[in-house]
Design an enzyme around this catalytic site. Sequence first.
Site, short mmCIF file in Angstrom:
data_model
loop_
_atom_site.label_atom_id
_atom_site.label_comp_id
_atom_site.label_asym_id
_atom_site.label_seq_id
_atom_site.Cartn_x
_atom_site.Cartn_y
_atom_site.Cartn_z
N ARG A 25 0.81 -1.21 0.00
CA ARG A 25 0.00 0.00 0.00
C ARG A 25 0.85 1.26 0.00
NH1 ARG A 25 -4.30 -2.66 -0.89
NH2 ARG A 25 -5.50 -3.60 0.80
N HIS A 83 -11.29 0.81 0.02
CA HIS A 83 -11.36 1.17 1.44
C HIS A 83 -11.95 2.56 1.60
CE1 HIS A 83 -8.27 -1.97 1.37
NE2 HIS A 83 -8.56 -2.19 2.63
N LYS A 109 -13.09 -6.73 -2.96
CA LYS A 109 -13.00 -6.54 -1.51
C LYS A 109 -13.37 -5.11 -1.15
CE LYS A 109 -9.72 -5.84 2.14
NZ LYS A 109 -8.30 -5.61 2.43
N ARG A 150 -17.94 -9.23 10.69
CA ARG A 150 -16.82 -10.15 10.49
C ARG A 150 -17.23 -11.60 10.77
NH1 ARG A 150 -12.04 -7.07 10.31
NH2 ARG A 150 -12.48 -4.88 10.72
N GLN A 176 -11.68 -5.56 14.77
CA GLN A 176 -11.18 -6.89 14.43
C GLN A 176 -11.29 -7.83 15.62
OE1 GLN A 176 -7.26 -6.83 12.68
NE2 GLN A 176 -8.14 -6.87 10.63
#
Lengths: 216, 216
Positions: A25, A83, A109, A150, A176
């Site tokens: 990235r 994103h 994604k 998730r 997360q």
Amino acid sequence: MDKAEDPLAQLENYDGELPIIATNRSQWFGGNAIDHGRLDRLMEAARSESVEMVDIELETARGKEWVLEEFRETDIELIISFHEFEETPDQTTLDAIIEECAQYGDIAKVATFANDRTDTLRMLRAINSATEDGIQIAGISMGEIGSHVRVLGPLYGSKLGYAPLETDTSEYAPGQISLQRVRSLIDAIEQGEAATQIIDGVEERAPASHGYSQTD
Amino acid sequence: MDKAEDPLAQLENYDGELPIIATNRSQWFGGNAIDHGRLDRLMEAARSESVEMVDIELETARGKEWVLEEFRETDIELIISFHEFEETPDQTTLDAIIEECAQYGDIAKVATFANDRTDTLRMLRAINSATEDGIQIAGISMGEIGSHVRVLGPLYGSKLGYAPLETDTSEYAPGQISLQRVRSLIDAIEQGEAATQIIDGVEERAPASHGYSQTD
């Protein structure tokens, strides 16, 4: 790769069993890589035997289809990622972004920040309808409120999850859940789905079609 | 009450600590009660000290507001329930049904059969938007596919869940999860929500706003 030390050497020495997703990235996308040579280094990683997928940002993919072609020649699957760290786009935009990602790559994604439950619902809907359209989708609601996506995402068709090891305390994304926990929650929810046959090991007597208003 | 033996005597002798929801379903709604005297017996139950809520079908409530008034005088909370055993109505209909239930009672309860993920998403949306509108809602997706809504519903605002005891093997609704399991799953998912602060007991270092694209 942008956060690892000498990632190409690490890849060369890698003798683990698990396949690797490579990404590199730039600062534009929250990473550390300088633009110069960024995709060249990613391409070199793509040629590594252990790398089975490469993640490229939608913004990078746009207008650089010749680069994508080159990546494909290395026999990897291509994740095209989007994103959005502040919010979740409206449904039409979100669906359109996913479709665009799917046009450039094998897996679309999208990771967008959820500010409220309406945002997580939009993500679940997007995952569901992309799946119905035959798109390989990975959908993530970032942030604390999105945490349950998730676990639920896979149920609605999400093909990839991102979870840190319990031992990896270095850097988590907000919301997360550790790999161990997310795995056991997904299993438990899926077992819940099978509850018509077996509830906690007790075989269920299937009720007559009108027999269950008592309990619900 | 329609499936219990001498329910009014049982209520009188009840010395448990948990409050009771009373319902007396006629055959029209999947129950066993004969119409004659059905609401009278339910009213008698409503006067019992242990009964804190009474569940009356939307179809019964319609056009019998004087009955509802009488129930209210017994100091219970009124659940107005809607069941659909074959499918989940479209979003507009579902939202309208919930609104109508809420107009007649304190809690709007909708239990509809889910044939696919689109149905469960509609239920989650309905729960979410009713909650945003200040409606006390209980939403259930019946059937195996809807099972996870029993865990997720509370997160989206659902106020009541229906779960059998593990020991109660007599009659389950399809997709129902035992009380013990649904409780532990809800806890686990909610703990996931708190994962920004603590992941499995490991304090997380909050990443900089652009620091987490690496892991997601």
